[in-house]
Write an enzyme that holds these catalytic residues in place. Sequence first.
Site, mmCIF file in Angstrom:
data_model
loop_
_atom_site.group_PDB
_atom_site.id
_atom_site.type_symbol
_atom_site.label_atom_id
_atom_site.label_comp_id
_atom_site.label_asym_id
_atom_site.label_seq_id
_atom_site.Cartn_x
_atom_site.Cartn_y
_atom_site.Cartn_z
ATOM 1 N N LEU C 228 0.822 -1.200 0.000
ATOM 2 C CA LEU C 228 0.000 0.000 0.000
ATOM 3 C C LEU C 228 0.864 1.262 0.000
ATOM 4 C CD1 LEU C 228 -3.002 0.834 0.272
ATOM 5 C CD2 LEU C 228 -2.590 1.037 2.720
ATOM 6 N N ASP C 229 0.570 2.181 -0.897
ATOM 7 C CA ASP C 229 1.251 3.479 -0.956
ATOM 8 C C ASP C 229 2.744 3.378 -1.222
ATOM 9 O OD1 ASP C 229 -1.210 4.539 -0.391
ATOM 10 O OD2 ASP C 229 -0.796 4.889 1.721
ATOM 11 N N GLU C 230 3.207 2.234 -1.705
ATOM 12 C CA GLU C 230 4.638 2.097 -1.951
ATOM 13 C C GLU C 230 4.968 1.946 -3.436
ATOM 14 O OE1 GLU C 230 7.187 2.481 -0.088
ATOM 15 O OE2 GLU C 230 6.299 2.533 1.883
#
Lengths: 285, 285, 285, 285
Positions: C228-230
């Site tokens: 997530l979000d990476e």
Amino acid sequence: MSASKEHWVLTFVCPDQKGIVHAISGAVVEIGGNITESQQYTSLDTGRFFMRLQIEANITKEAFGKQFEEIAARFNMTYVLDHVGRKMKTLVLVSKAGHTLNDLLFRQRSGLLPIEIPLVVGNHPDLASMAEFYGINFEHIKIDSGVDKAQFERHLRQVIEKENIELIVLARYMQILSPQFCSDYAGRIINIHHSFLPGFKGANPYAQAHARGVKLIGATAHFVTEDLDEGPIIEQNVTRVEHSDSKQLLVEIGQDAESKTLTQAVKWFAEHRVLLDGQRTIIFR
Amino acid sequence: MSASKEHWVLTFVCPDQKGIVHAISGAVVEIGGNITESQQYTSLDTGRFFMRLQIEANITKEAFGKQFEEIAARFNMTYVLDHVGRKMKTLVLVSKAGHTLNDLLFRQRSGLLPIEIPLVVGNHPDLASMAEFYGINFEHIKIDSGVDKAQFERHLRQVIEKENIELIVLARYMQILSPQFCSDYAGRIINIHHSFLPGFKGANPYAQAHARGVKLIGATAHFVTEDLDEGPIIEQNVTRVEHSDSKQLLVEIGQDAESKTLTQAVKWFAEHRVLLDGQRTIIFR
Amino acid sequence: MSASKEHWVLTFVCPDQKGIVHAISGAVVEIGGNITESQQYTSLDTGRFFMRLQIEANITKEAFGKQFEEIAARFNMTYVLDHVGRKMKTLVLVSKAGHTLNDLLFRQRSGLLPIEIPLVVGNHPDLASMAEFYGINFEHIKIDSGVDKAQFERHLRQVIEKENIELIVLARYMQILSPQFCSDYAGRIINIHHSFLPGFKGANPYAQAHARGVKLIGATAHFVTEDLDEGPIIEQNVTRVEHSDSKQLLVEIGQDAESKTLTQAVKWFAEHRVLLDGQRTIIFR
Amino acid sequence: MSASKEHWVLTFVCPDQKGIVHAISGAVVEIGGNITESQQYTSLDTGRFFMRLQIEANITKEAFGKQFEEIAARFNMTYVLDHVGRKMKTLVLVSKAGHTLNDLLFRQRSGLLPIEIPLVVGNHPDLASMAEFYGINFEHIKIDSGVDKAQFERHLRQVIEKENIELIVLARYMQILSPQFCSDYAGRIINIHHSFLPGFKGANPYAQAHARGVKLIGATAHFVTEDLDEGPIIEQNVTRVEHSDSKQLLVEIGQDAESKTLTQAVKWFAEHRVLLDGQRTIIFR
């Protein structure tokens, strides 16, 4: 009658002198109020003092006004008292391009822009469906000649009176208003100029920007005066462009700056954050 | 003779036509080189093709030039071939204000700006100690009359010739150069204008910006031509200002934009990233 | 069959080596084409060579592909060949907030964004009327449990296949997609994160930004990966905020950055300007 | 004794309550003064009221303080009274990199930064000549071990006392100060972090930024607390970067943001424009 936690915005202008803040804050104390926001500015150019306050006080507008009247007279103030967040009655004029209208309508409906739009008037019919989608009346009035324009402005005057319009927004409205109209509604008409003023004036600034090879293009929201593009500036933004950006892309990039700049100017105006100091605006952000 | 991992920068301009990239890349293959950077642009305004390449190749400049000559002739190219990172010989002219000179000298010494400055010339002595601190020669030449100015320019011409000056930077040099001088060194003189061009031209733009109440102020680095402030723009920057910012603060804020803008323009020029297309610049960043 | 003035965009990635540009430009010469735009980049991190070309050539896609195939094989290239300006099939997922969807739809209709949206899917019904106004199908699918989510993703897979979806945009879609889904459509799902990454991750970054007293808030458009979000970052923007800005105003200010950033990322992707280099994106603007 | 046109800056913090502004403005009236600038803020997080005033009044500091004392006690205020423009005594710590020191010194000498620097201390000798050029004392103190660091901090404490140091600036000082030191001088030590906080913390953020492929890099000026990089943020700036920018270029670009950000934070602090509200700063610009 009473109210709980009413929020007021008060703006005023007067000749600069000692004791103004003390007098105002005294009036606030007397009505049992609390100052929650406060900004002031003294213009060295004109010797005038500008102030904007937000005040929390359980009081009617009449009672507040009465309390304030004596001070206003003593200091020779021009002032405006309003409820925080009240929606300002706004008339929007458009032509064909919809980007600035879209931004205004979307934000107004989202509750981010404290304006109420009784009517959008277009000299072309293109944006009728957009207004309709947002549940806003749209009038199409064709303008072909000087006579039509005179008629058009008479009609606008009727709308302004009937709807108690407080603000007129030219959202990429491509017609010039008459000097008389501009003068009668001075300080209440906001235009978006698709260029960084001062700079390229008049028609097609993007073509001029391309020819000159500028590295930044911009947009300027300003009050409309009789001198085209010379009214007091409210807000400006620029964006970086490249040598390879076509004229078409410059237009597209510029439209973002236009929407953002006009919406910001309208928001500040509707929140009583824009005051006039001669040719300059005071913006209490 | 030979070297290991030599890096070259090649820029050229020619009429647009088919096969240019193939011809160039063929020459690179033949010398056993590798293209590590490449940018191109076709101007629809002038029909010219612009290209900048960085090439890794173990070859002497003479051998490279010979290889390239035939192609240049075939495509009617104007070209420049140089070592990547070679320091460009730069003459800097100043008056009293030192902010742009300070930025140029600090960065040049830090190795961030590929220029070599044999001399700084000032029409005032104020910045002598700053140049001295950075170990750079400073000459103070007073200019009082038209005769002096003619003499001054004759002296500059001698310096330019003797030192093989490739770039002349006006770092807040407050004098106007003669049309003949501007014309003789066209495309090699960079000025920093303390305003966002087009916009406020001529003297004291910050006072004009204050009077007009602009919300952004800027700086423009441009080539100097005979028409004051009308030369091709290389770089521009703006900064936001407030109604409460005094004229003095506008100057201070503007100085940041000036330093940043001039240094950037000089850096791009020294790296052969600035090409001219009529009144516009092509910037291969 | 023949065509006049067809414009092509060609992107490819391959191990860096000598002669690539010469081979490609040779193929262009052989089909009688002209390179009108060209950008390249060699990654020192991965040793790969990236290139994007725009080519003017009167040729069919099949013929072009045939011409190019041998070179692609020789240099071990992964490539994409497309018509310039072809509208990319895009599926948009939303929840309740409409600001990013509004921006995508307005620009797509204005011809500024080369995408075609066969369907908008929302896990809430709120944005149905906005899609309808722009003449775009809207499906409301409620998600209440893990089972529903599995069903939902099966449905998405059917839509993607049936409509030949090339890009999936999460326009403030507040649900997490399964790792398998993210992995299957890697490099084809773009999310807008309402924060400046790296920085505040996870839920309610604006509250975190307020608590920490940051002076800039931002938005990040990135590819969705299992972490997530990476995922690789495509575009970022920030805006200045003040200590007096409430959490609500931070959200509002942030929404502008979100819309602008997501639209820009989608535009670059649709124009084949985004290439992947491990965890980084190459953006050929 | 008396003075003509003395300008004062007064800042204070107290629990929010009614009547504060009225009391303060009353005191100003009584000393025959005039409020020329005024900013206030009520923190909803902590219930505290913050104010900064500039006052024109012909009065001694003692007399002003006496007049103000009773009000301060009544409202439970913490306050600071100072002359506008008085130069704040500042100690600067450096290591090898000189870009932030150069910016501070140049501006301080130009009169743009109201600080006086009795001493620059470096744990490397590299920047001695730069300090010397600006006529400022430089001390080189090598730090090799924990014992040395303890000695070093004891020395700093002596300097701080002897020179009445009000502000300590870490201008790319690459050593960590002890928790006790940070705690003893809390709210008086400003550091420049070469990253956009929150974000990449600790060492070499530019390498991290490169690896992650961010599109903006930034700098953060913050108060130093015992938790590394977690102190209240004073100012932040970002700059756009490209995929092709090398780690070295990221450093270079970042240095601009660092200099600009640190100088701005120091300027605001020296002008009494920075107040602390828990983990957040109030900036009265």
